[in-house]
Design an enzyme around this catalytic site. Sequence first.
Site, short mmCIF file in Angstrom:
data_model
loop_
_atom_site.label_atom_id
_atom_site.label_comp_id
_atom_site.label_asym_id
_atom_site.label_seq_id
_atom_site.Cartn_x
_atom_site.Cartn_y
_atom_site.Cartn_z
N HIS A 1 42.02 38.64 46.88
CA HIS A 1 42.90 39.72 47.34
C HIS A 1 42.09 40.71 48.21
CE1 HIS A 1 46.77 41.56 47.20
NE2 HIS A 1 46.39 42.67 46.57
N HIS B 1 51.06 43.57 38.69
CA HIS B 1 49.77 44.22 38.91
C HIS B 1 49.09 44.53 37.57
CE1 HIS B 1 52.13 44.93 42.56
NE2 HIS B 1 50.98 44.98 43.20
N HIS C 1 40.94 46.81 48.88
CA HIS C 1 42.38 46.71 49.08
C HIS C 1 42.79 47.35 50.41
CE1 HIS C 1 46.68 46.80 48.05
NE2 HIS C 1 46.38 45.89 47.14
N ASP D 1 47.95 41.15 40.85
CA ASP D 1 47.13 41.63 41.95
C ASP D 1 46.29 42.85 41.54
OD1 ASP D 1 48.44 39.71 43.38
OD2 ASP D 1 49.28 41.07 44.88
N ASP D 2 45.23 43.08 42.33
CA ASP D 2 44.46 44.32 42.38
C ASP D 2 43.36 44.45 41.33
OD1 ASP D 2 46.29 44.81 44.32
OD2 ASP D 2 47.24 46.54 43.35
#
Length: 451
Positions: A96, A189, A100, A45-46
């Site tokens: 995603h 991540h 964020h 993620d991210d």
Amino acid sequence: MSNIILYLFYFFTFYAFLPGIISRLFGFRVFKRGLSDTEISLTFDDGPDPEHTPRLLDLLKKHDVKATFFVVGKHAEAQPDIVERMHREGHSIGIHNYSHRSNWVMRPKSVARHVRMTSEAIERMTGEKPKFYRPPWGIMNLFDFASRSRMQVVLWSAMPGDWRVSTGAKKIENRMMKSLKGGEVYLLHDCGNTFGADREAPRNTIEALERFIPAALERGFSFVRVDDLMQSTAKAKSKAKREAGPIRKTIVGAWLLWERAFHALFRLESAIPGDSKSFLFYRVTAYHGQTVPLPGGETLRSGDKIVELHMNNELLYEFGRKARSTLQLAIQLIRAMERTMPQLAASVLQRSDAPSIKAVVGTSMVNRGVEQFGFTVVELPKGLFASATRLYLKCLLSVIHPQGKDRLGERSEMLIPKMIALSSTELIRRYGEAVSEVAAGEVEATNGHMA
């Protein structure tokens, strides 16, 4: 004031809290863990991050490991080369959000805009529209369920907690090894540039993976993208449904007994004399039904003598039980027809009453592609017979089909019983030479036996 507080409480509960709890605890309308003995998925993620993501991609490439990246839209737009590399090296790319931000603090319209902007950015860079979505922190709102028809929500089953530097590479590795089992979806991540994360935390993640990946591979596990794990899961579920439990065995056993009783009651003959495992059975009877035009200018009318065709449903059940897919089942059916039609023609045309037989007729839901064997497909007239036939054949399909009753809801407009008819003239034209070969083979076998 109290009413406003109560309204906010109800709104937060139904809009955010309950959907999050239901999806996380019960997996409602989300994919969070696969069914597989050996396949596992790494998800990140991210990112993308200009420093950490390329190092991670180098590591994955070294071990020929495929993963799934849920990218933040604005990060992807800042690093298009990295996104293109992800795609080029065979990884799956999901959404995603554009930034964020939690779905709990955004309106449905804002969430939709985030998803759309990120989707468009990914499609520009890779040429493919993303199919998977992971909301930040895995937090869903009520309207995320409604958008499932457009995009599959993917959560996770194992979370090593790698977003903080204090966790350390060794602890990340230990947590991943402890949860290592088939079907696991790991949340990791590749970027620390988000709220609540440490910028340098992905260094520990990569260090842990440098030891974890070889160890998992040595134990016989394979790393696959989320979409591949989902396909394996669907196959595993299909296989589980085909495996007969006690109740299903009882139902199938009773049904097969009825099939045998039906064969005896109506004195069905095997297309291959003496072979109870023949794919086709038949009886000679009078036709009662609508007038049917046949190829070559012939017409089938009520009262005409016909060969009434019946498939061997016990053999069909075996095909369906062993088939790994719909395509494999279809191939088995076609091959069975190819093997049996010449034998059927020989059995029918060698009868003393063969000259008076007008056609070969059957009723089946398995009617796609029968034209290649010379059959004409005719719609059944609406009425009690058509309704009863459809009900029976749907029950049959739910037993023999590799996807069981799930198939009944899939393109149900195609699951309609129809009459198939083949004139005796066409039967002779197509299979006359084969009949001669079958007869010659029988004579040769008889002579050999006498000798």
